[in-house]
Design a protein around this motif. Sequence first.
Motif, PDB file in Angstrom:
ATOM      1  N   ARG A   1     -18.637  58.993  43.650  1.00  0.00           N
ATOM      2  CA  ARG A   1     -19.728  58.089  43.230  1.00  0.00           C
ATOM      3  C   ARG A   1     -19.774  56.970  44.260  1.00  0.00           C
ATOM      4  N   LEU A   2     -20.803  56.974  45.077  1.00  0.00           N
ATOM      5  CA  LEU A   2     -20.896  56.059  46.216  1.00  0.00           C
ATOM      6  C   LEU A   2     -21.749  54.840  45.877  1.00  0.00           C
ATOM      7  N   THR A   3     -21.230  53.664  46.245  1.00  0.00           N
ATOM      8  CA  THR A   3     -21.984  52.426  46.130  1.00  0.00           C
ATOM      9  C   THR A   3     -22.238  51.890  47.536  1.00  0.00           C
ATOM     10  N   PRO A   4     -23.474  52.042  48.043  1.00  0.00           N
ATOM     11  CA  PRO A   4     -23.791  51.474  49.353  1.00  0.00           C
ATOM     12  C   PRO A   4     -23.925  49.959  49.255  1.00  0.00           C
ATOM     13  N   ARG A   5     -23.816  49.287  50.385  1.00  0.00           N
ATOM     14  CA  ARG A   5     -23.846  47.817  50.426  1.00  0.00           C
ATOM     15  C   ARG A   5     -22.850  47.223  49.452  1.00  0.00           C
ATOM     16  N   GLY A   6     -21.657  47.835  49.412  1.00  0.00           N
ATOM     17  CA  GLY A   6     -20.618  47.414  48.467  1.00  0.00           C
ATOM     18  C   GLY A   6     -19.779  46.253  48.947  1.00  0.00           C
ATOM     19  N   GLY A   7     -20.073  45.698  50.114  1.00  0.00           N
ATOM     20  CA  GLY A   7     -19.352  44.543  50.620  1.00  0.00           C
ATOM     21  C   GLY A   7     -18.119  44.881  51.431  1.00  0.00           C
ATOM     22  N   ALA A   8     -17.599  46.095  51.266  1.00  0.00           N
ATOM     23  CA  ALA A   8     -16.418  46.528  52.014  1.00  0.00           C
ATOM     24  C   ALA A   8     -16.394  48.044  52.008  1.00  0.00           C
ATOM     25  N   ASP A   9     -15.678  48.612  52.970  1.00  0.00           N
ATOM     26  CA  ASP A   9     -15.456  50.050  52.973  1.00  0.00           C
ATOM     27  C   ASP A   9     -14.132  50.286  52.262  1.00  0.00           C
ATOM     28  N   CYS A  10     -14.194  50.744  51.000  1.00  0.00           N
ATOM     29  CA  CYS A  10     -12.945  50.932  50.256  1.00  0.00           C
ATOM     30  C   CYS A  10     -13.109  51.954  49.146  1.00  0.00           C
ATOM     31  N   ILE A  11     -11.977  52.473  48.722  1.00  0.00           N
ATOM     32  CA  ILE A  11     -11.909  53.417  47.619  1.00  0.00           C
ATOM     33  C   ILE A  11     -11.387  52.654  46.416  1.00  0.00           C
ATOM     34  N   ASP A  12     -12.176  52.655  45.331  1.00  0.00           N
ATOM     35  CA  ASP A  12     -11.838  51.868  44.155  1.00  0.00           C
ATOM     36  C   ASP A  12     -11.023  52.622  43.120  1.00  0.00           C
ATOM     37  N   GLY A  13     -10.904  53.929  43.238  1.00  0.00           N
ATOM     38  CA  GLY A  13     -10.096  54.693  42.292  1.00  0.00           C
ATOM     39  C   GLY A  13     -10.911  55.751  41.570  1.00  0.00           C
ATOM     40  N   TRP A  14     -10.278  56.338  40.570  1.00  0.00           N
ATOM     41  CA  TRP A  14     -10.882  57.439  39.834  1.00  0.00           C
ATOM     42  C   TRP A  14     -11.510  56.946  38.542  1.00  0.00           C
ATOM     43  N   GLU A  15     -12.597  57.600  38.137  1.00  0.00           N
ATOM     44  CA  GLU A  15     -13.177  57.400  36.824  1.00  0.00           C
ATOM     45  C   GLU A  15     -13.561  58.781  36.307  1.00  0.00           C
ATOM     46  N   THR A  16     -13.906  58.855  35.029  1.00  0.00           N
ATOM     47  CA  THR A  16     -14.314  60.117  34.428  1.00  0.00           C
ATOM     48  C   THR A  16     -15.805  60.041  34.129  1.00  0.00           C
ATOM     49  N   ASP A  17     -16.543  61.062  34.562  1.00  0.00           N
ATOM     50  CA  ASP A  17     -17.989  61.052  34.307  1.00  0.00           C
ATOM     51  C   ASP A  17     -18.279  61.499  32.876  1.00  0.00           C
ATOM     52  N   ALA A  18     -19.537  61.541  32.515  1.00  0.00           N
ATOM     53  CA  ALA A  18     -19.947  61.885  31.143  1.00  0.00           C
ATOM     54  C   ALA A  18     -19.512  63.294  30.757  1.00  0.00           C
ATOM     55  N   GLY A  19     -19.354  64.167  31.734  1.00  0.00           N
ATOM     56  CA  GLY A  19     -18.913  65.537  31.471  1.00  0.00           C
ATOM     57  C   GLY A  19     -17.407  65.698  31.439  1.00  0.00           C
ATOM     58  N   GLY A  20     -16.674  64.595  31.609  1.00  0.00           N
ATOM     59  CA  GLY A  20     -15.217  64.643  31.580  1.00  0.00           C
ATOM     60  C   GLY A  20     -14.567  65.015  32.897  1.00  0.00           C
ATOM     61  N   ARG A  21     -15.353  65.042  33.965  1.00  0.00           N
ATOM     62  CA  ARG A  21     -14.817  65.404  35.285  1.00  0.00           C
ATOM     63  C   ARG A  21     -14.392  64.159  36.055  1.00  0.00           C
ATOM     64  N   PRO A  22     -13.320  64.273  36.848  1.00  0.00           N
ATOM     65  CA  PRO A  22     -12.899  63.118  37.656  1.00  0.00           C
ATOM     66  C   PRO A  22     -13.864  62.872  38.813  1.00  0.00           C
ATOM     67  N   VAL A  23     -14.164  61.597  39.032  1.00  0.00           N
ATOM     68  CA  VAL A  23     -15.060  61.172  40.112  1.00  0.00           C
ATOM     69  C   VAL A  23     -14.380  60.032  40.855  1.00  0.00           C
ATOM     70  N   LEU A  24     -14.355  60.116  42.179  1.00  0.00           N
ATOM     71  CA  LEU A  24     -13.770  59.075  43.011  1.00  0.00           C
ATOM     72  C   LEU A  24     -14.814  58.000  43.280  1.00  0.00           C
ATOM     73  N   LYS A  25     -14.504  56.755  42.939  1.00  0.00           N
ATOM     74  CA  LYS A  25     -15.429  55.642  43.183  1.00  0.00           C
ATOM     75  C   LYS A  25     -15.174  55.078  44.573  1.00  0.00           C
ATOM     76  N   VAL A  26     -16.232  55.012  45.379  1.00  0.00           N
ATOM     77  CA  VAL A  26     -16.127  54.564  46.766  1.00  0.00           C
ATOM     78  C   VAL A  26     -17.249  53.571  47.056  1.00  0.00           C
ATOM     79  N   ARG A  27     -16.916  52.522  47.824  1.00  0.00           N
ATOM     80  CA  ARG A  27     -17.923  51.559  48.291  1.00  0.00           C
ATOM     81  C   ARG A  27     -17.933  51.563  49.814  1.00  0.00           C
ATOM     82  N   VAL A  28     -19.130  51.417  50.368  1.00  0.00           N
ATOM     83  CA  VAL A  28     -19.265  51.256  51.820  1.00  0.00           C
ATOM     84  C   VAL A  28     -20.189  50.077  52.090  1.00  0.00           C
ATOM     85  N   ARG A  29     -20.006  49.458  53.240  1.00  0.00           N
ATOM     86  CA  ARG A  29     -20.858  48.331  53.644  1.00  0.00           C
ATOM     87  C   ARG A  29     -22.259  48.766  54.030  1.00  0.00           C
ATOM     88  N   ALA A  30     -22.378  49.962  54.545  1.00  0.00           N
ATOM     89  CA  ALA A  30     -23.643  50.449  55.103  1.00  0.00           C
ATOM     90  C   ALA A  30     -24.734  50.548  54.039  1.00  0.00           C
TER      91      ALA A  30
END
Length: 93
Positions: free
Chosen positions: A7-36
Amino acid sequence: MTRLTVRLTPRGGADCIDGWETDAGGRPVLKVRVRAAPTDGQANAGLLVLIARTLKIPKSDVALARGASARVKTLEITGLSEAEIRARLDLDG
C-alpha cells in the motif's frame, strides 16, 4: 518469484517502510511511503528502488506486476522467498 502486496503513499515526506497491516480480506499488506509524487511513474519508481535497497537485491529483481495507478500494488520479487523477504524487512518483531 514471490509476490508482495504494498500500500503506497506518495508524497509521504520520506522514503520508508512503515510496517505490515491487514487488508479487508485478511491479507498482509506492506505499508510504504515515498517522497515522490504520483506523476509520470515517479512514485512507482521510488517504490521499486526503496524495496530493492531494503532487501539488498538488484533493482532488476523487483517488478511492478499490478496496480501501476492504484494505491495498492503487487510487486514480483525474484530470487527471495516470502520468509526471506520478511526477514530482510525485519518488521516481524
